[in-house]
Design a protein around this motif. Sequence first.
Motif, PDB file in Angstrom:
ATOM      1  N   SER A 119      10.526  50.112  18.306  1.00 38.92           N
ATOM      2  CA  SER A 119      10.119  49.528  17.004  1.00 38.92           C
ATOM      3  C   SER A 119      10.234  47.988  17.013  1.00 38.92           C
ATOM      4  O   SER A 119       9.795  47.337  16.137  1.00 38.92           O
ATOM      5  CB  SER A 119      11.286  50.106  15.896  1.00 38.92           C
ATOM      6  N   LYS A 120      10.575  47.447  18.269  1.00 45.67           N
ATOM      7  CA  LYS A 120      10.581  46.188  18.355  1.00 45.67           C
ATOM      8  C   LYS A 120      10.256  45.728  19.811  1.00 45.67           C
ATOM      9  O   LYS A 120      10.738  46.241  20.727  1.00 45.67           O
ATOM     10  CB  LYS A 120      12.038  45.223  18.042  1.00 45.67           C
ATOM     11  N   ASN A 121       9.103  44.672  19.981  1.00 41.63           N
ATOM     12  CA  ASN A 121       8.680  44.715  21.452  1.00 41.63           C
ATOM     13  C   ASN A 121       9.287  43.304  21.945  1.00 41.63           C
ATOM     14  O   ASN A 121      10.454  42.828  21.292  1.00 41.63           O
ATOM     15  CB  ASN A 121       7.363  44.286  21.405  1.00 41.63           C
ATOM     16  N   LEU A 122       9.271  43.216  23.402  1.00 46.37           N
ATOM     17  CA  LEU A 122      10.009  42.020  23.962  1.00 46.37           C
ATOM     18  C   LEU A 122       9.796  40.750  23.374  1.00 46.37           C
ATOM     19  O   LEU A 122      10.765  40.176  23.253  1.00 46.37           O
ATOM     20  CB  LEU A 122       9.348  41.949  25.356  1.00 46.37           C
ATOM     21  N   GLU A 123       8.717  40.427  22.751  1.00 45.27           N
ATOM     22  CA  GLU A 123       8.555  39.138  22.392  1.00 45.27           C
ATOM     23  C   GLU A 123       9.393  38.926  20.845  1.00 45.27           C
ATOM     24  O   GLU A 123       9.702  37.845  20.629  1.00 45.27           O
ATOM     25  CB  GLU A 123       7.165  39.024  22.033  1.00 45.27           C
ATOM     26  N   GLN A 124       9.711  39.980  20.445  1.00 44.14           N
ATOM     27  CA  GLN A 124      10.386  40.037  19.040  1.00 44.14           C
ATOM     28  C   GLN A 124      11.976  39.985  19.222  1.00 44.14           C
ATOM     29  O   GLN A 124      12.545  39.801  18.260  1.00 44.14           O
ATOM     30  CB  GLN A 124      10.095  41.046  18.254  1.00 44.14           C
ATOM     31  N   VAL A 125      12.551  39.939  20.481  1.00 41.03           N
ATOM     32  CA  VAL A 125      13.912  40.108  20.791  1.00 41.03           C
ATOM     33  C   VAL A 125      14.604  38.758  20.588  1.00 41.03           C
ATOM     34  O   VAL A 125      14.037  37.707  21.450  1.00 41.03           O
ATOM     35  CB  VAL A 125      14.202  40.853  22.078  1.00 41.03           C
ATOM     36  N   ILE A 184      12.497  68.034   9.247  1.00 38.73           N
ATOM     37  CA  ILE A 184      12.382  67.417  10.421  1.00 38.73           C
ATOM     38  C   ILE A 184      12.702  65.875  10.157  1.00 38.73           C
ATOM     39  O   ILE A 184      12.034  65.174   9.367  1.00 38.73           O
ATOM     40  CB  ILE A 184      11.168  67.514  11.066  1.00 38.73           C
ATOM     41  N   VAL A 185      13.734  65.443  10.767  1.00 34.17           N
ATOM     42  CA  VAL A 185      14.263  63.938  10.414  1.00 34.17           C
ATOM     43  C   VAL A 185      14.585  63.146  11.859  1.00 34.17           C
ATOM     44  O   VAL A 185      14.731  63.853  12.668  1.00 34.17           O
ATOM     45  CB  VAL A 185      15.087  63.844   9.474  1.00 34.17           C
ATOM     46  N   GLY A 186      14.632  61.763  11.837  1.00 34.23           N
ATOM     47  CA  GLY A 186      14.988  61.298  12.870  1.00 34.23           C
ATOM     48  C   GLY A 186      14.480  59.809  12.730  1.00 34.23           C
ATOM     49  O   GLY A 186      13.622  59.456  11.830  1.00 34.23           O
ATOM     50  N   TYR A 187      14.730  59.037  13.661  1.00 36.32           N
ATOM     51  CA  TYR A 187      14.300  57.619  13.740  1.00 36.32           C
ATOM     52  C   TYR A 187      12.823  57.465  14.174  1.00 36.32           C
ATOM     53  O   TYR A 187      12.365  58.582  14.604  1.00 36.32           O
ATOM     54  CB  TYR A 187      15.126  56.635  14.715  1.00 36.32           C
ATOM     55  N   PRO A 188      12.279  56.378  13.986  1.00 37.20           N
ATOM     56  CA  PRO A 188      10.800  56.261  14.377  1.00 37.20           C
ATOM     57  C   PRO A 188      10.590  56.562  15.875  1.00 37.20           C
ATOM     58  O   PRO A 188      11.611  56.011  16.673  1.00 37.20           O
ATOM     59  CB  PRO A 188      10.546  54.956  14.098  1.00 37.20           C
ATOM     60  N   ASN A 189       9.632  57.178  16.353  1.00 34.31           N
ATOM     61  CA  ASN A 189       9.303  57.349  17.737  1.00 34.31           C
ATOM     62  C   ASN A 189       9.927  58.212  18.511  1.00 34.31           C
ATOM     63  O   ASN A 189       9.951  58.354  19.798  1.00 34.31           O
ATOM     64  CB  ASN A 189       9.125  56.059  18.352  1.00 34.31           C
ATOM     65  N   VAL A 190      10.944  59.238  17.867  1.00 35.58           N
ATOM     66  CA  VAL A 190      11.572  60.133  18.519  1.00 35.58           C
ATOM     67  C   VAL A 190      10.701  61.487  18.890  1.00 35.58           C
ATOM     68  O   VAL A 190      11.364  62.263  19.686  1.00 35.58           O
ATOM     69  CB  VAL A 190      12.978  60.605  18.204  1.00 35.58           C
TER      70      VAL A 190
END
Length: 256
Positions: A168-174, A102-108
Motif C-alpha cells: 500500500s506504500k512504495n519505497l519512495e513513500q517510506v 470475504i474481508v481483509g487488508y488490501p492486496n491479500v
Amino acid sequence: MGYWETVKKVVDEADIVIEVLDARFPAKSRNAELERLVKGKGKKLILLLNKTDLIGREAAALHRKAMGQNCIFSSAANRQGTSSLRKKIGELSEGRTAKVAIVGYPNVGKSSIINVLSRKRAARTSSWAGFTKGVQFVRVSHRVMLIDTPGVIQVDDKDETLMVMLGSKNLEQVKDLESTGVEIADTLLKSNHKGLCAHYNVYGAKDGEEFLDRLAIARNRLLKGGRPDLNAAVRIIINDLQKGNLGLHRNHKNKK
C-alpha cells in the motif's frame, strides 16, 4: 459510510466471515478488532492464508498449529485450496444456506479468492489497493452467497511497516526506511526463519538488523570503510516482497 461502519454492516449480514491473510506474514496481516467484532456478534470465522505458493510446508504446518482448526491454506494464483475452503464453509454452515463475507487488508487476494470460488471473474482483480469499489454479492452455489468487500479493512497510517508489506506504500513513500526494513525483516524471520534465510542464502542472524547487515555484505552493498549498507538491503527485501519475488519455500540446509 466509513470503512468500519461498512465492516460492522457486513459482519451483521454474514453468517461466516473469511479473513484473508498473507501466508508470508499471517500474524501481521490479521486484524484483532475485526476478529473481536466477529466473535462478539456470534459469527463464525475462517482464517484463510492466501499466497501459500510463496511459503514452504514446514512454515504452513507451524501457522496451522498457531491458528487452529479454522485455518485454511490457499493459492488463488494457482487455484489451490478451493476444495478445502468449500468444505470448511459447508462444515460451519451445517448444510444450511449461508452468507459468507470475504474481508481483509488490501492486496491479500480477496477478489481473486472470490473469482476462484465462483469459478468465473465475478469480481475485478488488480494489484492496486482499493481497486474494487463498493459491495458486491456473488452467488457461489444455491446455498452459499459471498459478500464481496475488498479493501474494507484500512491499514492504520501509523503502521508504516504493514502498509509497505501489503504494497500500500512504495519505497519512495517510506519515511524511516531503516527502521521499517528492520521490522519487516524481524517479522519475516519470526514467521518463516528458515525460508527467509534460504531465499537469500543468508544464515545465522538473530534479528532483523543483523539479517540486513549480512544480506548487504552478501550482495556487496557496502558503504565507505566496508560497512554494510542497511538501506540497500532494505530495498532488496521490500522490492522482492512487493513484486511477489520473495518465495519462502526453497529447499534449504541448516547452517550456522
